[in-house]
Design a protein around this motif. Sequence first.
Motif, PDB file in Angstrom:
ATOM      1  N   ALA A   1       2.399   7.207 -16.396  1.00 20.77           N
ATOM      2  CA  ALA A   1       3.816   7.164 -15.478  1.00 20.77           C
ATOM      3  C   ALA A   1       3.266   7.149 -13.599  1.00 20.77           C
ATOM      4  N   SER A   2       4.779   6.854 -12.675  1.00 18.01           N
ATOM      5  CA  SER A   2       4.625   6.704 -11.726  1.00 18.01           C
ATOM      6  C   SER A   2       5.846   7.575 -10.890  1.00 18.01           C
ATOM      7  N   VAL A   3       5.795   8.625 -10.240  1.00 18.45           N
ATOM      8  CA  VAL A   3       7.653   9.219  -9.725  1.00 18.45           C
ATOM      9  C   VAL A   3       7.314   9.093  -8.490  1.00 18.45           C
ATOM     10  N   ARG A   4       8.230   8.403  -7.767  1.00 25.27           N
ATOM     11  CA  ARG A   4       8.222   7.450  -6.198  1.00 25.27           C
ATOM     12  C   ARG A   4       8.705   8.453  -5.511  1.00 25.27           C
ATOM     13  N   GLU A   5       8.610   9.584  -3.904  1.00 25.71           N
ATOM     14  CA  GLU A   5       9.309  10.424  -2.929  1.00 25.71           C
ATOM     15  C   GLU A   5      10.925  10.675  -3.146  1.00 25.71           C
ATOM     16  N   GLN A   6      11.491  11.407  -2.837  1.00 23.84           N
ATOM     17  CA  GLN A   6      12.599  11.998  -2.051  1.00 23.84           C
ATOM     18  C   GLN A   6      13.135  12.086  -4.447  1.00 23.84           C
ATOM     19  N   VAL A   7      11.870  12.120  -4.696  1.00 26.64           N
ATOM     20  CA  VAL A   7      12.427  12.400  -6.739  1.00 26.64           C
ATOM     21  C   VAL A   7      12.453  14.007  -7.516  1.00 26.64           C
ATOM     22  N   GLN A   8      13.419  14.527  -7.545  1.00 31.54           N
ATOM     23  CA  GLN A   8      13.653  15.935  -8.155  1.00 31.54           C
ATOM     24  C   GLN A   8      14.174  15.523  -9.743  1.00 31.54           C
ATOM     25  N   ILE A   9      13.252  16.682 -10.469  1.00 32.26           N
ATOM     26  CA  ILE A   9      12.982  16.457 -12.142  1.00 32.26           C
ATOM     27  C   ILE A   9      13.225  18.142 -11.982  1.00 32.26           C
TER      28      ILE A   9
ATOM     29  N   GLY B   1      15.942   2.748  -8.001  1.00 30.75           N
ATOM     30  CA  GLY B   1      16.252   3.947  -7.112  1.00 30.75           C
ATOM     31  C   GLY B   1      17.191   4.207  -6.820  1.00 30.75           C
ATOM     32  N   ASN B   2      17.653   5.121  -5.866  1.00 28.26           N
ATOM     33  CA  ASN B   2      19.163   5.676  -5.572  1.00 28.26           C
ATOM     34  C   ASN B   2      20.361   6.388  -6.660  1.00 28.26           C
ATOM     35  N   MET B   3      19.398   6.349  -7.978  1.00 28.65           N
ATOM     36  CA  MET B   3      20.167   6.507  -9.691  1.00 28.65           C
ATOM     37  C   MET B   3      20.029   8.155  -9.565  1.00 28.65           C
ATOM     38  N   THR B   4      21.066   8.654 -10.285  1.00 28.17           N
ATOM     39  CA  THR B   4      21.302   9.750 -10.793  1.00 28.17           C
ATOM     40  C   THR B   4      21.440  10.276 -12.161  1.00 28.17           C
ATOM     41  N   ILE B   5      20.872  11.003 -12.901  1.00 24.60           N
ATOM     42  CA  ILE B   5      20.360  11.447 -14.228  1.00 24.60           C
ATOM     43  C   ILE B   5      20.831  13.115 -14.772  1.00 24.60           C
TER      44      ILE B   5
ATOM     45  N   ASN C   1      11.533   5.873  -9.436  1.00 26.91           N
ATOM     46  CA  ASN C   1      11.571   4.847  -8.737  1.00 26.91           C
ATOM     47  C   ASN C   1      11.930   6.070  -6.866  1.00 26.91           C
ATOM     48  N   TYR C   2      12.701   5.815  -6.202  1.00 29.03           N
ATOM     49  CA  TYR C   2      13.190   6.547  -4.946  1.00 29.03           C
ATOM     50  C   TYR C   2      14.262   7.261  -4.896  1.00 29.03           C
TER      51      TYR C   2
END
Length: 240
Positions: free
Chosen positions: A111-119, A151-155, A132-133
């Motif tokens: 998996a690839s998790v870009r910057e500015q990500v909260q999980i 990028g720029n999405m919310t779940i 993405n970011y």
Amino acid sequence: MIHPLALVETSQIGGNVTIDAFAVVRSDVLIGSNVIIHSHAVIEQGVQLADGVEVFPGAVVGKEPKGAGALSRKPVFERIVRVGAHSSIGPNAVIYCDVQIGEHSLIGDGASVREQVQIGSQTVIGRCVTVNYNVRIGNRVKIMDHSWMAGNMTIGDDVFISGGVLTSNDNQIGKKGYSDAHVVGPTIKDRAAIGLGAKLLPNITIGAGAVVGAGAVVTKDVPANAVVMGIPAKLVRMVE
Ligand SMILES: CC(C)(COP(=O)(O)OP(=O)(O)OC[C@H]1O[C@@H](n2cnc3c(N)ncnc32)[C@H](O)[C@@H]1OP(=O)(O)O)[C@@H](O)C(=O)NCCC(=O)NCCS
């Protein structure tokens, strides 16, 4: 046990930690107790691994985003990664700088998790998923293999995203360059479920508890608890 062939530059290491041969752990890394770092994993500066975290072979945690001058969006990030207690980073996964991962979460192989990500916590990011970011992902979310989060999405919380789901954030497909104002990914609210291979167009909202059928192309907002399917996706009924 720290293998003599591991390169370990930090001294901030808790009890009962295992670091295998050829792992690289940079200075300024914080390692809790009972952490396992397998061979050929690379833990970069600014990473904090809480108690019980396991990092599998070949994973890179804390990669600095470098655009090589080719990206339309300049990466924005802080040099910090927090991996919560008992979470696991799969083989060959790449976690960029400026990422927070909750407790008991799983980042799958490759998996690839870009910057500015909260999980969040107890969340699964499946094998070969791209996040993405600047993406927020809630608690108890499942994103299955080979899905792609724009990028720029919310779940939200308790969302299920099936395998091969694609999302997008730019209706102009790059023709107008990058700006945060017009490059906006979808919002997926709590408890929504997205079927296999569905495609979500930019800046739409999937309402809480909604179901998107397999293979759908969603072009408009989906109301809470609605079932939609088809191309373009149409409302067929409400969730029973
Ligand atoms: C959308 C969905 C939830 C609808 O389920 P349902 O209400 O039980 O629908 P039915 O199976 O009764 O099918 C109703 C009609 O819709 C059609 N249909 C069902 N799913 C469809 C879809 N994804 N796209 C287009 N048409 C679909 C059926 O062929 C049927 O058509 P008909 O009335 O002409 O015979 C379901 O079909 C679906 O796509 N589930 C996602 C499965 C998935 O991706 N799982 C991943 C995790 S493993």
